[in-house]
Design a protein around this motif. Structure first.
Motif, PDB file in Angstrom:
ATOM      1  N   ARG A  60       0.841  -1.199   0.000  1.00  0.00           N
ATOM      2  CA  ARG A  60       0.000   0.000   0.000  1.00  0.00           C
ATOM      3  C   ARG A  60       0.880   1.253   0.000  1.00  0.00           C
ATOM      4  O   ARG A  60       0.636   2.196  -0.747  1.00  0.00           O
ATOM      5  N   GLY A  61       1.923   1.263   0.835  1.00  0.00           N
ATOM      6  CA  GLY A  61       2.804   2.420   0.918  1.00  0.00           C
ATOM      7  C   GLY A  61       3.544   2.699  -0.376  1.00  0.00           C
ATOM      8  O   GLY A  61       3.673   3.848  -0.793  1.00  0.00           O
ATOM      9  N   LEU A  62       4.011   1.647  -1.013  1.00  0.00           N
ATOM     10  CA  LEU A  62       4.740   1.807  -2.275  1.00  0.00           C
ATOM     11  C   LEU A  62       3.855   2.440  -3.341  1.00  0.00           C
ATOM     12  O   LEU A  62       4.287   3.340  -4.060  1.00  0.00           O
ATOM     13  N   GLN A  63       2.613   1.995  -3.405  1.00  0.00           N
ATOM     14  CA  GLN A  63       1.678   2.544  -4.397  1.00  0.00           C
ATOM     15  C   GLN A  63       1.475   4.046  -4.181  1.00  0.00           C
ATOM     16  O   GLN A  63       1.569   4.834  -5.116  1.00  0.00           O
ATOM     17  N   VAL A  64       1.250   4.443  -2.932  1.00  0.00           N
ATOM     18  CA  VAL A  64       1.038   5.857  -2.625  1.00  0.00           C
ATOM     19  C   VAL A  64       2.311   6.654  -2.872  1.00  0.00           C
ATOM     20  O   VAL A  64       2.276   7.752  -3.441  1.00  0.00           O
ATOM     21  N   MET A  65       3.458   6.111  -2.464  1.00  0.00           N
ATOM     22  CA  MET A  65       4.720   6.834  -2.640  1.00  0.00           C
ATOM     23  C   MET A  65       5.088   6.999  -4.110  1.00  0.00           C
ATOM     24  O   MET A  65       5.708   7.995  -4.475  1.00  0.00           O
ATOM     25  N   ARG A  66       4.702   6.064  -4.944  1.00  0.00           N
ATOM     26  CA  ARG A  66       4.967   6.216  -6.387  1.00  0.00           C
ATOM     27  C   ARG A  66       4.194   7.407  -6.938  1.00  0.00           C
ATOM     28  O   ARG A  66       4.649   8.068  -7.858  1.00  0.00           O
ATOM     29  N   PRO A  96      12.385   9.340  -5.777  1.00  0.00           N
ATOM     30  CA  PRO A  96      11.009   9.167  -6.246  1.00  0.00           C
ATOM     31  C   PRO A  96      10.825   8.111  -7.344  1.00  0.00           C
ATOM     32  O   PRO A  96       9.777   7.489  -7.424  1.00  0.00           O
ATOM     33  N   ASP A  97      11.852   7.894  -8.157  1.00  0.00           N
ATOM     34  CA  ASP A  97      11.748   6.872  -9.205  1.00  0.00           C
ATOM     35  C   ASP A  97      11.730   5.457  -8.630  1.00  0.00           C
ATOM     36  O   ASP A  97      11.257   4.526  -9.271  1.00  0.00           O
ATOM     37  N   ASP A  98      12.237   5.282  -7.422  1.00  0.00           N
ATOM     38  CA  ASP A  98      12.270   3.997  -6.720  1.00  0.00           C
ATOM     39  C   ASP A  98      12.046   4.306  -5.231  1.00  0.00           C
ATOM     40  O   ASP A  98      12.996   4.384  -4.455  1.00  0.00           O
TER      41      ASP A  98
END
Length: 178
Positions: A60-66, A96-98
Motif C-alpha cells: 500500500r505504501g509503495l503505491q502511494v509513494m509512487r 522518487p523513481d524507486d
C-alpha cells in the motif's frame, strides 16, 4: 559525521534503504528498545507484528509513494521485547523513481491515544478502511470480499472494542474522545 538535528529530534527518525534501517536516532531506539547501534542494517520487517503486515503495508505504501513521494499511516508495530503498540509512521522518499530505495521516516508512539487490541491482519484492514469512511460494500470491493463478510468482521470489531455502534467504533479506533 554526527547530525544533532537528526540525532536528538523529539520523534523517532530512521534513514531507510530498501526497507532496511541504515541509521536511527535516540528517540527511535528508545521507543523500540535498545541502542542506536543495534538497529544499523536491521530489516524493518523485525519491527512489524507479522510478515503479512510488513508485506501488506509495504504494498500500500509503495503505491502511494509512487504517486506522491510521501506516505503516512497509523499502524501497530512491535518493540524488540515483543510488545505491540500503535505507531504513526510518515515517510518521504529521497528517490522518487524507486520510492523504497532511500528515504527518511518518522515514527511516533501513539499508544497512549489508543490501546492495542489483538486483531487479525484482516480485522486490521477492515478497521483501517472503516476509519477512512468506507461503507461495508466499499471495503468489500477494496479487499475482494463480500459486504456480508465485512459486516461480520465489523461485528467482531464492535465486540472487541466494546462499542455499540459503528461511529463509536470509529471513535475508539481513531483514538478520539467519546
Amino acid at each position: 559525521m554526527s547530525d544533532p538535528g537528526f540525532e536528538y529530534a523529539p520523534i523517532g527518525l530512521v534513514e531507510l534503504e530498501n526497507r532496511v534501517i541504515r541509521r536511527c536516532n535516540l528517540h527511535f531506539a528508545s521507543m523500540f528498545g535498545g541502542q542506536e547501534s543495534e538497529y544499523r542494517d536491521m530489516p524493518l520487517l523485525r519491527l512489524y507484528p507479522s510478515h503479512e503486515d510488513f508485506e501488506r503495508i509495504g504494498k500500500r505504501g509503495l503505491q502511494v509513494m509512487r504517486e506522491t513521494g510521501y506516505y503516512t499511516d497509523e499502524r501497530i508495530m512491535r518493540r524488540r521485547d515483543g510488545d505491540l503498540f500503535w505507531c504513526r509512521a510518515r515517510g518521504k522518499s529521497l528517490t522518487p523513481d524507486d520510492p523504497f530505495r532511500h528515504g527518511i521516516w518518522s515514527f511516533a508512539d501513539i499508544s497512549e491515544e489508543r490501546r492495542v487490541v489483538e486483531l487479525t491482519p484482516r480485522e486490521r484492514e477492515v478497521a483501517l478502511l472503516t476509519c477512512r469512511g468506507l461503507s461495508a460494500k466499499e471495503v468489500g470491493v477494496e479487499l475482494g470480499l463480500s459486504y456480508r463478510t465485512i459486516e461480520a468482521h465489523r461485528a467482531r470489531l464492535l465486540q472487541k472494542f466494546g462499542a455499540r455502534k459503528l461511529p463509536e467504533l470509529v471513535a475508539k479506533l481513531s483514538g478520539m474522545p467519546l
